[in-house]
Design an enzyme around this catalytic site. Structure first.
Site, PDB file in Angstrom:
ATOM      1  N   GLU A   1      -8.587   5.437   8.476  1.00 21.63           N
ATOM      2  CA  GLU A   1      -9.213   4.109   8.408  1.00 21.63           C
ATOM      3  C   GLU A   1      -9.648   3.648   9.797  1.00 21.63           C
ATOM      4  O   GLU A   1     -10.665   2.984   9.952  1.00 21.63           O
ATOM      5  CB  GLU A   1      -8.243   3.102   7.760  1.00 21.63           C
ATOM      6  CG  GLU A   1      -8.182   3.301   6.253  1.00 21.63           C
ATOM      7  CD  GLU A   1      -6.870   2.909   5.602  1.00 21.63           C
ATOM      8  OE1 GLU A   1      -6.070   2.177   6.218  1.00 21.63           O
ATOM      9  OE2 GLU A   1      -6.645   3.352   4.459  1.00 21.63           O
TER      10      GLU A   1
ATOM     11  N   ASN B   1       3.389   3.322   5.554  1.00 14.01           N
ATOM     12  CA  ASN B   1       2.336   2.700   6.358  1.00 14.01           C
ATOM     13  C   ASN B   1       1.886   1.448   5.607  1.00 14.01           C
ATOM     14  O   ASN B   1       1.210   1.548   4.589  1.00 14.01           O
ATOM     15  CB  ASN B   1       1.177   3.695   6.532  1.00 14.01           C
ATOM     16  CG  ASN B   1      -0.030   3.064   7.191  1.00 14.01           C
ATOM     17  OD1 ASN B   1       0.050   1.972   7.758  1.00 14.01           O
ATOM     18  ND2 ASN B   1      -1.171   3.744   7.116  1.00 14.01           N
TER      19      ASN B   1
ATOM     20  N   GLU C   1      -3.713  14.113   6.294  1.00 16.59           N
ATOM     21  CA  GLU C   1      -4.114  13.133   5.282  1.00 16.59           C
ATOM     22  C   GLU C   1      -5.568  13.385   4.898  1.00 16.59           C
ATOM     23  O   GLU C   1      -6.485  12.870   5.562  1.00 16.59           O
ATOM     24  CB  GLU C   1      -3.973  11.711   5.827  1.00 16.59           C
ATOM     25  CG  GLU C   1      -2.559  11.312   6.164  1.00 16.59           C
ATOM     26  CD  GLU C   1      -2.392   9.793   6.049  1.00 16.59           C
ATOM     27  OE1 GLU C   1      -1.564   9.359   5.259  1.00 16.59           O
ATOM     28  OE2 GLU C   1      -3.112   9.066   6.742  1.00 16.59           O
TER      29      GLU C   1
ATOM     30  N   LYS D   1      -0.153  -0.858   6.493  1.00 15.87           N
ATOM     31  CA  LYS D   1      -1.532  -1.318   6.738  1.00 15.87           C
ATOM     32  C   LYS D   1      -1.535  -2.833   6.996  1.00 15.87           C
ATOM     33  O   LYS D   1      -0.608  -3.346   7.622  1.00 15.87           O
ATOM     34  CB  LYS D   1      -2.438  -0.896   5.572  1.00 15.87           C
ATOM     35  CG  LYS D   1      -2.278   0.600   5.272  1.00 15.87           C
ATOM     36  CD  LYS D   1      -3.328   1.175   4.392  1.00 15.87           C
ATOM     37  CE  LYS D   1      -3.052   2.663   4.198  1.00 15.87           C
ATOM     38  NZ  LYS D   1      -4.085   3.362   3.450  1.00 15.87           N
TER      39      LYS D   1
ATOM     40  N   HIS E   1      -5.378   7.306  12.345  1.00 14.60           N
ATOM     41  CA  HIS E   1      -5.478   7.161  10.895  1.00 14.60           C
ATOM     42  C   HIS E   1      -6.961   7.151  10.494  1.00 14.60           C
ATOM     43  O   HIS E   1      -7.803   6.614  11.217  1.00 14.60           O
ATOM     44  CB  HIS E   1      -4.796   5.867  10.451  1.00 14.60           C
ATOM     45  CG  HIS E   1      -4.652   5.786   8.960  1.00 14.60           C
ATOM     46  ND1 HIS E   1      -5.691   5.418   8.149  1.00 14.60           N
ATOM     47  CD2 HIS E   1      -3.603   6.077   8.149  1.00 14.60           C
ATOM     48  CE1 HIS E   1      -5.286   5.469   6.883  1.00 14.60           C
ATOM     49  NE2 HIS E   1      -4.024   5.867   6.853  1.00 14.60           N
TER      50      HIS E   1
ATOM     51  N   SER F   1      -2.191   9.168  -1.399  1.00 14.27           N
ATOM     52  CA  SER F   1      -1.768   8.904  -2.772  1.00 14.27           C
ATOM     53  C   SER F   1      -0.412   9.520  -3.128  1.00 14.27           C
ATOM     54  O   SER F   1      -0.227  10.020  -4.243  1.00 14.27           O
ATOM     55  CB  SER F   1      -2.842   9.334  -3.771  1.00 14.27           C
ATOM     56  OG  SER F   1      -4.013   8.563  -3.571  1.00 14.27           O
TER      57      SER F   1
ATOM     58  N   GLY G   1      -5.588   6.391  -0.913  1.00 15.61           N
ATOM     59  CA  GLY G   1      -5.860   5.202  -1.729  1.00 15.61           C
ATOM     60  C   GLY G   1      -6.706   5.477  -2.959  1.00 15.61           C
ATOM     61  O   GLY G   1      -7.302   4.563  -3.524  1.00 15.61           O
TER      62      GLY G   1
HETATM   63  P1  PGA Z   1      -2.061   5.917   0.274  1.00 17.59           P
HETATM   64  O1  PGA Z   1      -2.331   5.796   1.851  1.00 17.59           O
HETATM   65  O2  PGA Z   1      -0.669   6.440   0.106  1.00 17.59           O
HETATM   66  O3  PGA Z   1      -2.220   4.527  -0.245  1.00 17.59           O
HETATM   67  O4  PGA Z   1      -3.088   6.863  -0.262  1.00 17.59           O
HETATM   68  C1  PGA Z   1      -1.858   6.772   2.730  1.00 17.59           C
HETATM   69  C2  PGA Z   1      -2.218   6.414   4.138  1.00 17.59           C
HETATM   70  O5  PGA Z   1      -3.261   5.768   4.339  1.00 17.59           O
HETATM   71  O6  PGA Z   1      -1.485   6.737   5.088  1.00 17.59           O
END
Ligand code: PGA
Length: 252
Positions: A100, A13, A170, A15, A98, A216, A176
């Site tokens: 976010e 992903n 997730e 982003k 997601h 992560s 992150g």
């Molecule tokens: P990350 O993000 O691997 O940077 O923790 C995962 C995601 O947002 O799908």
């Protein structure tokens, strides 16, 4: 009990990162690794990159997808992109829900449900993200949250439609943050999600759903997560931006 062999699906992903030229050179570099892994590899890229990324990946095993869509087919929705536009631009899949988007853009399970239906209607394989916040985790509400998110975001989805859906667990506290869920935490949550799906659609359809873990994921923790019985794939954010780390993850 029947033994279902689920494919391993590893999705990056990106982003809001990368330009067209950065994406194309990344994909060209990834193609040799994607041809050697047993995993299905996908990249969820920014909208602007879709046509060029799809072209760069066209003779490879890499799937290109998007990170969001508008649920409607078309209309007066300034700035929005429909599922039909995504397939037209070369996307074969899309991510919805997601954390976010839930947190920063106030998306609710009801909105995610509409997006899921719009995406499936447009023929896109859809990754539906769910997961609890740190507060909910600390309060022991993981199962309550996951159950509600599955029930509401999958409202009205048929067994047939489920075949084109991937669930991504997730935990928000792991995204992150470098605080990956332990393989045991991930397995427990994935098993629970499968049980919720089994109650809704029956055991056999639920056993067939690919459940990805995200939060992560790095080259050094990916293998222990994938070893878990109900962890069928990974949704990788930060570590999917570097060819070195993402190629290591898909080689596992
Ligand atoms: P990350 O993000 O691997 O940077 O923790 C995962 C995601 O947002 O799908």
């Amino acid at each position: 009990m029947s033994v279902t062999v689920r494919p391993t699906v590893i999705t990056g992903n990106w982003k809001m990162y990368k330009t067209i030229s950065e994406a194309v050179s990344f994909i060209e570099g990834l193609i040799p690794f994607a041809s050697k892994t047993h995993a299905e590899v996908g990249l969820a890229v920014p909208f602007t990159i879709l046509p060029s990324a799809a072209k760069a990946a066209q003779n490879s095993l890499i799937k290109v997808g998007a990170q969001n869509l508008n649920a409607e087919k078309e209309g007066a929705f300034t700035g929005e992109i429909s599922g039909r536009m995504l397939t037209d631009a070369g996307a074969s899949f899309v991510i919805v829900g997601h954390s976010e988007r839930r947190r920063l853009f106030h998306e609710t399970d009801a909105m995610i449900n509409k997006k899921l239906k719009g995406a499936l209607h447009a023929g896109l394989r859809t990754i539906v993200c769910i997961g609890e916040t740190l507060e909910e985790h600390q309060q022991g509400k993981v199962q309550t949250v996951l159950q509600k998110q599955i029930e509401q975001s999958f409202e009205g989805i048929t067994e047939e439609q489920l075949k084109n859906v991937i669930l991504a667990y997730e935990p928000v506290w792991a995204i992150g943050t470098n605080q990956t869920a332990t393989p045991e935490i991930a397995q427990k949550a994935h098993r629970f999600c499968r049980e919720v799906m089994a109650r809704k659609w029956g055991e056999i359809p639920a056993e067939k759903v690919v459940i990805q873990y995200g939060g992560s994921v790095k080259a050094d923790n990916a293998a222990s997560l994938l070893e878990q019985a109900d962890v069928d794939g990974l949704l990788v954010g930060g570590a999917s931006l570097s060819l070195d780390s993402f190629s290591k993850i898909i080689r596992l």
